[in-house]
Structures are given as C-alpha cells and as structure tokens.
Design a protein around this motif. Structure first.
Motif, PDB file in Angstrom:
ATOM      1  N   ASP A 175       0.801  -1.154  -0.074  1.00 19.19           N
ATOM      2  CA  ASP A 175      -0.043  -0.053   0.081  1.00 19.19           C
ATOM      3  C   ASP A 175       1.022   1.210  -0.057  1.00 19.19           C
ATOM      4  O   ASP A 175       0.321   2.278  -0.214  1.00 19.19           O
ATOM      5  CB  ASP A 175      -1.067   0.008   1.078  1.00 19.19           C
ATOM      6  N   SER A 176       2.191   1.084   0.443  1.00 22.68           N
ATOM      7  CA  SER A 176       3.176   2.395   0.645  1.00 22.68           C
ATOM      8  C   SER A 176       3.739   2.870  -0.923  1.00 22.68           C
ATOM      9  O   SER A 176       4.345   3.622  -0.940  1.00 22.68           O
ATOM     10  CB  SER A 176       3.987   2.079   1.616  1.00 22.68           C
ATOM     11  N   THR A 177       3.377   1.796  -1.960  1.00 25.77           N
ATOM     12  CA  THR A 177       3.958   1.988  -3.170  1.00 25.77           C
ATOM     13  C   THR A 177       3.444   3.314  -3.884  1.00 25.77           C
ATOM     14  O   THR A 177       1.970   3.171  -3.766  1.00 25.77           O
ATOM     15  CB  THR A 177       3.909   0.860  -4.158  1.00 25.77           C
ATOM     16  N   PRO A 178       4.190   4.380  -4.360  1.00 26.15           N
ATOM     17  CA  PRO A 178       3.295   5.339  -4.813  1.00 26.15           C
ATOM     18  C   PRO A 178       2.635   5.075  -6.110  1.00 26.15           C
ATOM     19  O   PRO A 178       2.958   4.058  -6.826  1.00 26.15           O
ATOM     20  CB  PRO A 178       4.615   6.382  -5.396  1.00 26.15           C
ATOM     21  N   GLU A 179       1.467   6.145  -6.606  1.00 19.65           N
ATOM     22  CA  GLU A 179       0.851   5.776  -7.909  1.00 19.65           C
ATOM     23  C   GLU A 179       1.950   5.889  -8.883  1.00 19.65           C
ATOM     24  O   GLU A 179       2.557   7.040  -8.778  1.00 19.65           O
ATOM     25  CB  GLU A 179      -0.453   6.484  -7.959  1.00 19.65           C
ATOM     26  N   ILE A 180       1.803   5.200  -9.931  1.00 16.90           N
ATOM     27  CA  ILE A 180       2.754   5.236 -11.303  1.00 16.90           C
ATOM     28  C   ILE A 180       1.804   5.681 -12.410  1.00 16.90           C
ATOM     29  O   ILE A 180       0.918   4.988 -12.521  1.00 16.90           O
ATOM     30  CB  ILE A 180       3.681   4.143 -11.318  1.00 16.90           C
ATOM     31  N   ILE A 181       2.112   6.668 -13.185  1.00 13.68           N
ATOM     32  CA  ILE A 181       1.339   7.211 -14.263  1.00 13.68           C
ATOM     33  C   ILE A 181       2.093   6.886 -15.551  1.00 13.68           C
ATOM     34  O   ILE A 181       3.120   7.417 -15.520  1.00 13.68           O
ATOM     35  CB  ILE A 181       0.691   8.389 -13.929  1.00 13.68           C
ATOM     36  N   ASP A 182       1.532   6.387 -16.463  1.00 13.49           N
ATOM     37  CA  ASP A 182       2.004   6.432 -18.080  1.00 13.49           C
ATOM     38  C   ASP A 182       1.968   7.596 -18.411  1.00 13.49           C
ATOM     39  O   ASP A 182       0.794   8.269 -18.619  1.00 13.49           O
ATOM     40  CB  ASP A 182       1.223   5.384 -18.680  1.00 13.49           C
ATOM     41  N   ALA A 183       3.147   8.545 -18.476  1.00 15.79           N
ATOM     42  CA  ALA A 183       3.335   9.823 -19.170  1.00 15.79           C
ATOM     43  C   ALA A 183       3.791   9.928 -20.434  1.00 15.79           C
ATOM     44  O   ALA A 183       4.530  10.914 -20.536  1.00 15.79           O
ATOM     45  CB  ALA A 183       3.782  10.657 -17.966  1.00 15.79           C
ATOM     46  N   THR A 184       4.108   8.662 -20.996  1.00 21.56           N
ATOM     47  CA  THR A 184       4.997   8.743 -22.401  1.00 21.56           C
ATOM     48  C   THR A 184       4.537   9.739 -23.129  1.00 21.56           C
ATOM     49  O   THR A 184       5.252  10.199 -24.021  1.00 21.56           O
ATOM     50  CB  THR A 184       5.258   7.396 -22.758  1.00 21.56           C
ATOM     51  N   ALA A 185       3.324   9.639 -23.550  1.00 26.04           N
ATOM     52  CA  ALA A 185       2.604  10.436 -24.828  1.00 26.04           C
ATOM     53  C   ALA A 185       2.681  11.839 -24.497  1.00 26.04           C
ATOM     54  O   ALA A 185       2.795  12.669 -25.205  1.00 26.04           O
ATOM     55  CB  ALA A 185       1.316   9.993 -25.150  1.00 26.04           C
TER      56      ALA A 185
END
Length: 208
Positions: A53-63
């Motif tokens: 639960d402590s893992t940060p949210e990771i977002i696909d920002a490639t585009a």
C-alpha cells in the motif's frame, strides 16, 4: 511542490531504479506520484509486481508529460519523472522544461563522467524556457575505498554540473528489491543502509 526528473544520455546508470526508490521513500513523507515517461515502461512493469500500500501511484506519461504534470500537480506534494535514457527525446525535453530539479545518475567511470558534457549542453538548451532548473549529478554504484572512487571524486569537481554530496553505493538490494516489486525501504533491515542513502539524497534534492 517539487517536480524531480531523472534524466540521462545512456542506459545502465540506474536511472529508473533510483527514480522508483526516491519516489517510494519520498512517498512516506509526502504524497508523491511517479510519472513513467520512458517508452520502455520499466517503472510501470515494477508497479505491476508491487503489492504494498505504500507504493506510490505510477502514471504512464509517455505520450504527454505536460498534460500529466498539469493533471497531477494539484493532487500531489511531489512529482517524480522517469525519463528515457536519451537527452534529445521528446519526453526528456518536455521534462526538462517543467521540472524543478534534474537528477542525473552517473556510474563512477571516466566514460560516464565524460558523457555528462552532452547533458550540460542539453540543460543549457532549455534554460531560456526553464531558468529555475537545477541539475544535480549523482554518482551511483560507487565502490568506496578504491582508486577509481578517489579519481571520480576529483573528476566531478571539474564538471559544470553540481554533484550531490550523497553517493549511492553498489548494493545488491537495489537490484533485488526491484525484482520483487519492492523499494529498498520495503526490504526491512537488509535495505536499511540503502534507504538511508535515498533519504540523504532526498534531503539534498528538496533543499536545492
């Protein structure tokens, strides 16, 4: 809020591993999002294995990094951007135009240090757009008490890019934690020394 981009002009320097760990440890202190702007998607692959639960949210920002930053900058205390290992990629250029700090991991070898000349040129190219950009060179996978480590310490003083006081040592836990979908702080006692290094680096980054 700090926007921190991890950049480089060649692979193998540990850029993504450091981005993952800095974002994860920083997330313990303040709400942090990791934007994966590397087409290889290594951070996203790591997130798919993570179950903490402590893992940060990771977002696909490639585009579109700019849109991702705009979307999340008001919903997070800090944003960390993992860029491709290519200075002239569209993603790296966009990140440099938006970030407050550009962290440049470099291996302790003459060839890697010489390659930072190109990094310095890339930084100069965006200063008219982002005059407040602060670069920070970080020596990664250092083996202390070796002749090479002493030579590296002398060499970085001649570079135009400021170097962090914190040098990250060569530790197996950095690699093993990623393979398990964890960050070093989630590895408990075995990751304690590495976590302390990351905390020291965070303190330097946030006070630039």
């Amino acid at each position: 809020m700090a926007i921190i981009a991890f950049i480089g002009n060649k692979g193998g320097a540990g850029k993504t591993t450091l981005a993952i760990n800095l974002a994860s440890v920083l997330n313990q202190q303040a709400n942090t999002r990791l934007l994966d702007a590397d087409p290889q998607g290594s951070s996203l692959h790591w997130a798919a294995m993570a179950d903490d639960d402590s893992t940060p949210e990771i977002i696909d920002a490639t585009a579109d990094i700019a849109s991702a930053v705009e979307q999340y900058r008001n919903n997070a205390d800090h944003l960390v951007i993992d860029c491709p290992p290519a200075l002239h990629s569209a993603q790296t250029q966009a990140a440099l135009e938006l970030c407050h700090v550009a962290v440049i991991p470099v291996l302790p070898s003459p060839l890697d240090l010489w390659a930072t000349v190109a990094v310095d040129e890339a930084l100069d190219g965006v200063r008219s757009i982002n005059p407040g950009l602060k670069p920070l060179l970080v020596i990664n996978q250092l083996e202390p008490r070796t002749k090479l480590s002493r030579l590296v310490g002398e060499a970085i003083t001649e570079l135009n890019i400021p170097a962090a006081n914190t040098a990250l040592r060569r530790r197996a836990v950095y690699r093993s934690s990623v393979l398990q979908g964890k960050s070093v702080h989630q590895m408990g006692k075995v990751g304690a020394a590495a976590t302390e290094e990351i905390n020291q680096l965070i303190a330097e980054v946030l006070t630039l």
